[in-house]
Design a protein around this motif. Structure first.
Motif, short mmCIF file in Angstrom:
data_model
loop_
_atom_site.label_atom_id
_atom_site.label_comp_id
_atom_site.label_asym_id
_atom_site.label_seq_id
_atom_site.Cartn_x
_atom_site.Cartn_y
_atom_site.Cartn_z
N GLN A 49 39.53 49.27 37.73
CA GLN A 49 38.27 48.54 37.68
C GLN A 49 38.48 47.03 37.59
O GLN A 49 37.53 46.26 37.77
CB GLN A 49 37.43 49.02 36.49
N TYR A 50 39.69 46.60 37.32
CA TYR A 50 39.97 45.16 37.24
C TYR A 50 40.18 44.63 38.66
O TYR A 50 41.22 44.84 39.27
CB TYR A 50 41.18 44.90 36.35
N GLU A 51 39.15 43.92 39.15
CA GLU A 51 39.13 43.54 40.56
C GLU A 51 40.23 42.56 40.92
O GLU A 51 40.61 42.45 42.09
CB GLU A 51 37.76 42.96 40.93
N TYR A 52 40.77 41.83 39.93
CA TYR A 52 41.76 40.81 40.28
C TYR A 52 43.07 41.41 40.80
O TYR A 52 43.89 40.68 41.34
CB TYR A 52 42.03 39.86 39.11
N PHE A 53 43.27 42.72 40.66
CA PHE A 53 44.43 43.33 41.30
C PHE A 53 44.28 43.33 42.82
O PHE A 53 45.24 43.55 43.54
CB PHE A 53 44.64 44.76 40.80
N GLY A 54 43.06 43.07 43.30
CA GLY A 54 42.83 42.98 44.73
C GLY A 54 42.69 41.56 45.22
O GLY A 54 42.37 41.34 46.39
N TYR A 55 42.90 40.57 44.36
CA TYR A 55 42.84 39.17 44.78
C TYR A 55 44.09 38.82 45.56
O TYR A 55 45.14 39.43 45.42
CB TYR A 55 42.73 38.24 43.58
N SER A 56 43.98 37.76 46.35
CA SER A 56 45.14 37.23 47.04
C SER A 56 45.85 36.24 46.13
O SER A 56 45.29 35.76 45.14
CB SER A 56 44.70 36.54 48.33
N VAL A 57 47.11 35.93 46.47
CA VAL A 57 47.89 35.02 45.62
C VAL A 57 47.22 33.64 45.53
O VAL A 57 47.26 32.99 44.50
CB VAL A 57 49.33 34.89 46.16
N ASN A 58 46.58 33.20 46.62
CA ASN A 58 45.94 31.89 46.58
C ASN A 58 44.68 31.90 45.72
O ASN A 58 44.04 30.87 45.55
CB ASN A 58 45.60 31.40 48.00
N SER A 109 33.36 38.94 45.45
CA SER A 109 32.45 39.74 44.62
C SER A 109 32.45 39.25 43.18
O SER A 109 31.39 39.08 42.57
CB SER A 109 32.86 41.21 44.68
N SER A 110 33.64 39.02 42.62
CA SER A 110 33.73 38.57 41.23
C SER A 110 33.09 37.20 41.04
O SER A 110 32.38 36.96 40.06
CB SER A 110 35.20 38.52 40.80
N MET A 111 33.34 36.29 41.98
CA MET A 111 32.77 34.96 41.89
C MET A 111 31.24 35.01 41.94
O MET A 111 30.56 34.37 41.14
CB MET A 111 33.29 34.08 43.02
N LEU A 112 30.71 35.80 42.87
CA LEU A 112 29.26 35.88 43.01
C LEU A 112 28.61 36.50 41.79
O LEU A 112 27.55 36.04 41.33
CB LEU A 112 28.91 36.68 44.26
N THR A 156 26.00 34.13 40.25
CA THR A 156 24.62 34.45 40.65
C THR A 156 24.11 35.77 40.09
O THR A 156 22.91 36.04 40.18
CB THR A 156 24.51 34.51 42.19
N GLY A 157 25.02 36.60 39.57
CA GLY A 157 24.59 37.91 39.09
C GLY A 157 24.35 38.91 40.21
O GLY A 157 23.88 40.02 39.95
N GLN A 158 24.65 38.52 41.45
CA GLN A 158 24.43 39.40 42.59
C GLN A 158 25.74 39.69 43.32
O GLN A 158 26.68 38.90 43.26
CB GLN A 158 23.43 38.78 43.58
N THR A 159 25.76 40.81 44.03
CA THR A 159 26.92 41.16 44.83
C THR A 159 26.83 40.50 46.20
O THR A 159 25.78 39.97 46.59
CB THR A 159 27.00 42.68 45.02
N THR A 160 27.91 40.57 46.94
CA THR A 160 27.90 40.05 48.31
C THR A 160 26.87 40.79 49.15
O THR A 160 26.14 40.18 49.94
CB THR A 160 29.30 40.21 48.96
N GLN A 161 26.79 42.11 48.97
CA GLN A 161 25.82 42.90 49.73
C GLN A 161 24.40 42.46 49.43
O GLN A 161 23.55 42.40 50.34
CB GLN A 161 25.99 44.38 49.39
N GLN A 162 24.12 42.13 48.19
CA GLN A 162 22.77 41.66 47.84
C GLN A 162 22.46 40.32 48.51
O GLN A 162 21.33 40.09 48.94
CB GLN A 162 22.64 41.56 46.32
N HIS A 163 23.45 39.44 48.61
CA HIS A 163 23.23 38.17 49.31
C HIS A 163 22.95 38.41 50.79
O HIS A 163 22.10 37.74 51.39
CB HIS A 163 24.45 37.26 49.13
N ILE A 164 23.66 39.36 51.38
CA ILE A 164 23.40 39.71 52.78
C ILE A 164 21.98 40.23 52.93
O ILE A 164 21.25 39.85 53.85
CB ILE A 164 24.43 40.75 53.26
#
Length: 305
Positions: free
Chosen positions: A122-131, A236-239, A243-251
């Motif tokens: 559930q820790y999304e940062y394992f899917g982050y890129s190195v940058n 997703s984590s940043m949003l 903003t309290g919303q997911t990327t899908q919600q912004h779309i």
């Protein structure tokens, strides 16, 4: 950089041996002192580990590539890798490595039959890129170093019935602090992140404006993230923080604005608008519109007459 297949390490012991380290005291969990890792073989194609790796590095003089992104470790930063991810190191011939910090290696078998075996995913940062690494302050780094010292002390001591439980507790603490520090990073980098938000809205608007949605469908989260040159997890984590919303919600928000415009200025039927916006079924469009606006498409159109 060669085009050879990445080197794969199935065990922590294999990785220790490759890096010129002594055999791990525990084959399922180990902390490596990065200052002792001073050499990498030339033309290394990449590394894949079948275990988790959490690293805090400082003054690393090798360019790291994850996917298509480069990152130089000139400050104290953390990054997180799950089993199966590829990390490439761009190294000149016989480069002598300069670095400090530590790397925590945890084999999934160590987590077996514990709640963390599931919750670690559930820790999304394992899917982050190195940058998209985590920059830590001196105070934060001291907190993390203290946890690592506890973990190292525990697995070096005589293992008993409490050892795994205590190490798991410290590992959970490390992950939770890392999540807190990422949350802080999103907030303290407001200018950069708000520019990213503006760019996000622009990417979605341009998609709706220039794409034939009947052919291409709605923009995906992957498409938006790729357009911003960041990973979907990081976006997703940043949003969610800002903003309290997911990327899908912004779309969907942009989609609804487009739908409102078509309902108010055209005589197209609801079904025609739904198909135009990339929906296969008009009912799905009507349901989303009602959820977002509290009006059905026809009720919204009637409010303009």
């Amino acid at each position: 950089m060669t085009n050879a297949q990445p080197l794969r390490f199935k065990t922590i012991s294999e990785f220790h041996k490759f890096r010129g380290q002594p055999a791990p005291e525990n084959p399922l969990i180990s902390v490596i002192d990065m200052s002792n890792m001073t050499y990498l073989p030339a033309n290394e194609s990449g590394i894949v580990k079948d275990f988790y790796a959490i690293a805090l590095k400082r003054n690393f003089n090798v360019k790291v590539k994850y996917g298509q992104q480069d990152f130089d470790f000139n400050e104290g930063v953390m990054f997180f890798m799950a089993p199966g991810q590829v990390l490439r190191l761009e190294v000149d011939v016989d480069t002598e490595i300069r670095q400090t910090g530590w790397m925590l290696l945890v084999h999934p078998d160590f987590l077996w039959n514990t709640p963390l075996a599931g919750t670690i995913k559930q820790y999304e940062y394992f899917g982050y890129s190195v940058n998209e690494a985590l920059f830590v302050s001196e105070k934060e780094e001291a907190t993390l170093n203290g946890i690592i010292q506890h973990i190292r002390h525990e697995y070096r001591a005589n293992m008993d019935q409490f050892s795994q439980e205590l190490i798991i507790a410290q590992l959970e603490l490390l992950l939770k602090y890392s999540e807190r520090f990422y949350h802080r990073q999103f907030l303290t980098r407001k200018i950069t992140n708000h520019k990213m938000l503006d760019r996000l809205e622009e990417v979605i608007r341009d998609y709706f404006k220039n794409k034939d949605l009947m052919q291409s469908g709605l923009p995906t989260v992957q498409y938006v993230a790729d357009s911003l040159n960041i990973t979907p997890n990081y976006l997703s984590s940043m949003l969610k923080t800002l903003t309290g919303q997911t990327t899908q919600q912004h779309i969907h928000n942009q989609l609804i604005e487009r739908a409102k415009e078509r309902l108010s200025v055209t005589s197209l039927s609801v079904s025609e608008i739904a198909y135009e916006l990339g929906f296969e079924h008009p009912q799905s469009f009507s349901k989303l519109f009602k959820t977002k606006t509290n009006f059905s498409p026809l009720e919204f159109r009637a409010s303009f007459n």
